[in-house]
Motif scaffolding. Structure first.
Motif, PDB file in Angstrom:
ATOM      1  N   GLY A   1      -2.901   4.601   5.025  1.00 30.06           N
ATOM      2  CA  GLY A   1      -1.505   4.794   4.632  1.00 30.06           C
ATOM      3  C   GLY A   1      -1.236   4.364   3.200  1.00 30.06           C
ATOM      4  N   PRO A   2       0.001   4.609   2.728  1.00 30.35           N
ATOM      5  CA  PRO A   2       0.310   4.331   1.321  1.00 30.35           C
ATOM      6  C   PRO A   2       0.245   2.843   0.979  1.00 30.35           C
ATOM      7  CG  PRO A   2       2.272   5.048   2.526  1.00 30.35           C
ATOM      8  CD  PRO A   2       1.125   5.213   3.455  1.00 30.35           C
ATOM      9  N   LYS A   3      -0.351   2.561  -0.154  1.00 27.13           N
ATOM     10  CA  LYS A   3      -0.434   1.178  -0.643  1.00 27.13           C
ATOM     11  C   LYS A   3       0.078   1.147  -2.067  1.00 27.13           C
ATOM     12  CE  LYS A   3      -4.756   0.331   1.795  1.00 27.13           C
ATOM     13  NZ  LYS A   3      -6.177   0.398   1.500  1.00 27.13           N
ATOM     14  N   MET A   4       0.215  -0.054  -2.606  1.00 27.61           N
ATOM     15  CA  MET A   4       0.718  -0.188  -3.981  1.00 27.61           C
ATOM     16  C   MET A   4      -0.111   0.645  -4.963  1.00 27.61           C
ATOM     17  SD  MET A   4       3.439  -1.937  -4.200  1.00 27.61           S
ATOM     18  CE  MET A   4       3.578  -2.506  -5.890  1.00 27.61           C
ATOM     19  N   ASN A   5      -1.425   0.601  -4.807  1.00 29.19           N
ATOM     20  CA  ASN A   5      -2.292   1.330  -5.744  1.00 29.19           C
ATOM     21  C   ASN A   5      -2.722   2.676  -5.155  1.00 29.19           C
ATOM     22  OD1 ASN A   5      -3.841   0.149  -3.793  1.00 29.19           O
ATOM     23  ND2 ASN A   5      -5.612  -0.144  -5.115  1.00 29.19           N
TER      24      ASN A   5
END
Lengths: 702, 215
Positions: free
Chosen positions: B101-105
């Motif tokens: 899933g989406p992460k900061m980077n």
């Protein structure tokens, strides 16, 4: 509730003023199929005459159709319909996007979303199957499309699809996009969402598209298309290089796979595109090596893979990893196709300097520009954004109309030095509406008016302005003379119709194309060899009608008109014949109702005629011939030493084009003098209510 | 590798069973990833997965372009409808941001919004199947013909325990039928893949490769 086949059966209506979300049955739009058809019907019925694009009374319709998400190849297309701000009358326009969004919307259980009203604070629409809510968007307002997508997906789940606007859309730039995924953008409607303060629509669906027939029958149809009919991107059916399996080859073909050509940056080492012969269903995805086709040979070693939309075996979007992009402050990863890459090259009109090796400047400009424009959400008006910059600069007009401080703050030296860093400054100004230069984002008609661009702008053969309404040629006179020209006159923005150009560009010899055209319109005279055109005839008018209504059909079903219809096939054993009834075969299996090519074409004729009626309403005139269907002069004045209809030119003739319009109007059953739909034709197509409304507005031809 | 096995190399079922025994770890694919798959032209990132009757299903993510035709075909074949959510091969749920899933980077992580790498995931047909072992109704059993763990629809109550138990969350509860779905090794996805990102290596070939790699 009865099970619905193909169609999800309901649509969403979201009123942003009231914050109210309701559902309605799709059934009342069935005669209009879906997608574009639903869009025109809603806008005609519900948006009052005289409304402007950014008015609260304008609505925007995201619609898909009965084949969206059905697994039919190339069927994840979202059709977006609303008043079109770059058009001088704000007449209705469509924008489209591929990606995953369309299919997800169906799996969530909806055929369309009608957005109306205006929010008084930034919001986003969250569609999680049956749970549909408006959410606060203040945390993503001001952000680019990529960060917005990541943040909203972290709320909704990794399996959601997000369609968002960037800063350009928020700032109501006429030329702005709505986008899903990294690169699937719909051009021209971003500002509508901005005006309504709707930052994004997130959708997540875990339901089925039901089919009435047996799964096995649909699998068979899929396999038939994959094996016997489908070619490469744009349904080009011969390879670009001679290959042992193929009788023909053609340099312009997008069937570019060949031995020795690789996805050079694939994980674990290069993957060869290789021989991907007709009939080999497990190599269809290699046929279109678009990176080197669009960007030159330098792009091969940066190509991670090709990519594209849900359900589509044709992978037309180059996915690149270019480490040096980080030196420009960008991610090394970029994806796009065609205009997404060509537009920044048009902005760099002085040319491109080499960056890492000889000849790679074009690719760097394309990649840097695509990355920026796709995050800000800037649209290019099919390339005219760069053309307008060029004209303003080279004519000296910018020196007059831009304040001196602003003019001097623009890094023209980078442009002159052919340095792609110019793009970083350029797209920011457009997206944030910085200064006078940012009016480039208004669109060609508006800047030409604002800055008094003269005939040297409108009639410049190199610029390719097609219409005084401010849009460019998009497969026009060079695509079968009057036929392409007619197609290009009929919409309120650039014609996004690929039916005809896909046949002309298929790579097959003209003799075979003539046979195919004869089967469609009754005579081989419907099509001429390139650069050797004959005067207008009724078969060309029929071919133009055929091309446009197939386009309207695909944007309603929804299928990708960059691939469909399957007019021709790559197989010699089929005598290169495609299957123009394939849409109806899919529809019959999916919906369980009996569709034929003719019945679908009739529905598409209804949709296109409704578009015309809506244009009459938006422009408040029946005189389509003079007010809408005009062409710029270069089309008739180019190649001054050659007469029209002699070999070597694609120039058109003024009187002949008027004949062409008359013949086309006749084919459509429109008034032959004005080109407006008549009551008789509207009623024949079941559009009596439309005729009544036009009559009230005094907009039916005499 | 015994001489018998070499003799029986054309006896599909025996070869398959022998092979599964040899791989020891219980997850057919992992044991062969680097040592053998390279002989078939698969790189480090290729993941061997499902053991099909005809051979081993190998997913090569470097060739996966994210078109999702495998998911479409899977559900058409097995469910008579198109519903990627319950597909036994998962591509779309990892399409934008990989498996985690989406992460900061996110721009450098897996997925279309990141490093452009797809993350197709298939059922491993584990030797010690977490899903079947966890099922309170014994609704997941080995098919006597293929060895694949299949859901017995009549017994399944849609509780979702199998999905929770599977380390890869591959079984999925169909919200429309309230029954679990999982891979039955039908191979339809392989036939539909337009880039051969999914392919089957025959048991004969794998056994030969294994045999020669041990010499």
């Amino acid at each position: 509730m009865n099970k619905s086949y193909g169609w999800a059966g309901k649509l969403l209506r979201v009123n942003l003023t009231a914050g109210k979300i309701t559902t309605e049955p799709t059934s009342k739009y069935k005669d209009f199929i879906g997608g574009m058809g639903i869009g025109y019907k809603v806008i005609f019925d519900e948006v009052p005459a005289g409304t402007k694009a950014f008015d609260e009374a304008n609505k925007i319709v995201f619609a898909v159709g009965p084949l969206t998400g059905s697994g039919a190849p190339s069927s994840s297309r979202t059709n977006i319909t609303s008043l079109f701000p770059s058009n001088p009358y704000n007449a209705v326009g469509d924008s489209h996007m591929g990606g995953n969004f369309a299919a997800q919307l169906k799996y969530a259980g909806y055929d369309a979303i009608i957005i109306e009203g205006k929010s008084n604070r930034p919001v986003w629409l969250k569609i999680d199957n049956d749970k549909v809510t408006l959410e606060d968007a203040s945390k993503v307002w001001g952000k680019g499309i990529k960060d917005t997508t990541a943040q909203l997906a972290s709320v909704m789940g990794k399996d959601s699809s997000i369609a968002a606007i960037g800063q350009a859309g928020e700032n109501m730039v006429n030329l702005s996009v709505i986008m899903n995924g990294l690169s699937h953008s719909a051009g021209g409607h971003g500002g509508i969402l901005g005006s309504k303060m709707l930052k994004a629509i997130g959708v997540r669906g875990n339901r089925a598209v039901n089919i009435a027939g047996k799964g096995r029958e649909l699998l068979k149809l899929n396999n038939y298309m994959m094996k016997d009919l489908i070619g490469a991107n744009n349904q080009h059916v011969v390879p670009s290089t001679p290959q042992p399996w193929a009788e023909f080859s053609h340099k312009g073909s997008r069937w570019t796979a060949r031995e020795g050509l690789t996805w050079g940056a694939a994980e674990g080492g290069p993957i060869e595109t290789g021989i991907a012969a007709a009939g080999d269903v497990n190599r269809v995805g290699y046929r279109t090596m678009k990176a080197t086709f669009d960007l030159g040979p330098s792009a091969e070693k940066y190509t991670v893979r090709m990519g594209g939309c849900q359900s589509c075996p044709i992978r037309c979007m180059s996915q690149l990893r270019i480490p040096k992009l980080e030196e420009y402050g960008l991610s090394p990863y970029v994806a796009n196709s065609c205009m997404g890459y060509f537009s920044p090259q048009r902005v760099m009109f002085k040319g491109n300097k080499d960056i890492e090796e000889k000849g790679d400047g074009k690719m760097f400009a394309a990649a840097i520009g695509a990355s920026l424009a796709d995050d800000y959400g800037v649209w290019c008006n099919y390339g005219l954004l760069g053309t307008d910059l060029k004209h303003g600069y080279e004519s000296g007009i910018f020196k007059k109309v831009l304040p001196a401080d602003e003019y001097n703050s623009i890094p023209w030296n980078l442009l002159e030095e052919k340095d792609p860093a110019f793009l970083i400054d350029f797209y920011r100004r457009i997206a944030f509406k910085e200064g006078e230069l940012a009016h480039l984002g208004d669109g060609a008609y508006w800047v030409a008016k604002r800055w008094d661009f003269g005939d040297d702008y409108w009639n410049n053969v190199k610029y390719g302005l097609w219409s005084k309404l401010g849009f460019p040629k998009h497969h026009s006179n060079e695509t079968n003379g009057q036929v392409g020209s007619l197609i290009s006159c009929m919409f309120n923005r650039d014609a996004q119709s690929h039916t005809l150009v896909n046949l002309v560009g298929s790579g097959l010899p003209i003799e075979i194309q003539k046979e195919v055209v004869a089967e469609i319109v009754g005579s081989p005279d419907g099509i001429d060899p390139q650069l050797n055109y004959t005067p207008m005839n009724e078969y060309k008018a029929r071919l133009a009608k055929w091309a446009i209504i197939k386009n309207c059909l695909h944007d309603s079903l929804t299928l990708c008109n960059w691939m469909w219809p399957m007019t021709v096939s790559p197989h010699k054993s089929r005598n290169y014949r495609g299957d123009l009834a394939l849409e109806s075969k899919f529809m019959t299996v999916v919906t369980g109702e009996n569709y034929t090519e003719q019945s679908l074409d009739l529905a598409a004729e209804r949709i296109f005629t409704l578009h015309r009626a809506l244009t009459v309403k938006n422009m408040n005139t029946v005189d389509m011939r003079n007010e809408h269907d005009g062409m710029t002069d270069w089309v008739f004045d180019k190649d001054p030493d050659i007469k029209a209809f002699t070999p070597g030119t694609d120039k058109m003739d003024r009187e002949d084009m008027q004949v062409a319009l008359t013949m086309f109007y006749k084919e459509m059953g429109w008034d032959e003098k004005t080109g407006a739909p008549t009551r008789a034709t509207l009623e024949r197509l079941g559009l009596g209510d439309v005729a009544n409304q036009l009559a009230k507005l005094n907009l039916l031809p005499a | 590798m015994s001489k018998d096995l070499v003799k029986k190399v054309f006896d599909k079922e025996t070869t398959r069973r022998e092979f599964l025994k040899l791989t020891g770890k219980g997850i057919a694919g992992f044991a062969v990833t680097s040592s053998i798959l390279s002989m078939f032209g698969f790189g480090e990132e290729a993941m061997a997965a499902t053991a099909l009757p005809e051979g081993l299903l190998v997913v090569d993510r470097s060739k996966c372009t994210g078109c999702q035709r495998c998911e479409i075909t899977c559900t058409l074949q097995n469910d008579g409808k198109i519903q990627p959510f319950i597909s036994r091969i998962k591509v779309s749920e990892n399409y934008n941001f990989g498996t985690s899933g989406p992460k900061m980077n996110y721009q450098y992580e897996d997925g279309q919004m990141g490093n452009l790498k797809m993350a197709p995931v298939t059922c491993k047909q584990c030797r010690e199947p977490f899903c079947a072992n966890a099922c309170p109704k014994n609704a997941i059993v080995a098919d006597p013909n293929t060895g694949a763990r299949v859901v017995v629809k009549d017994k399944c109550v849609g509780c979702g325990t199998c999905a929770e138990a599977c380390p890869w969350s591959l079984p999925t509860i169909d919200p429309e039928t309230n029954k679990a779905t999982k891979c039955v090794t039908c191979g339809a996805c392989v036939k539909a893949c337009p880039t051969k990102a999914l392919s089957i290596i025959s048991w004969e070939d794998i056994s030969k490769a294994h045999f020669f790699s041990k010499r």
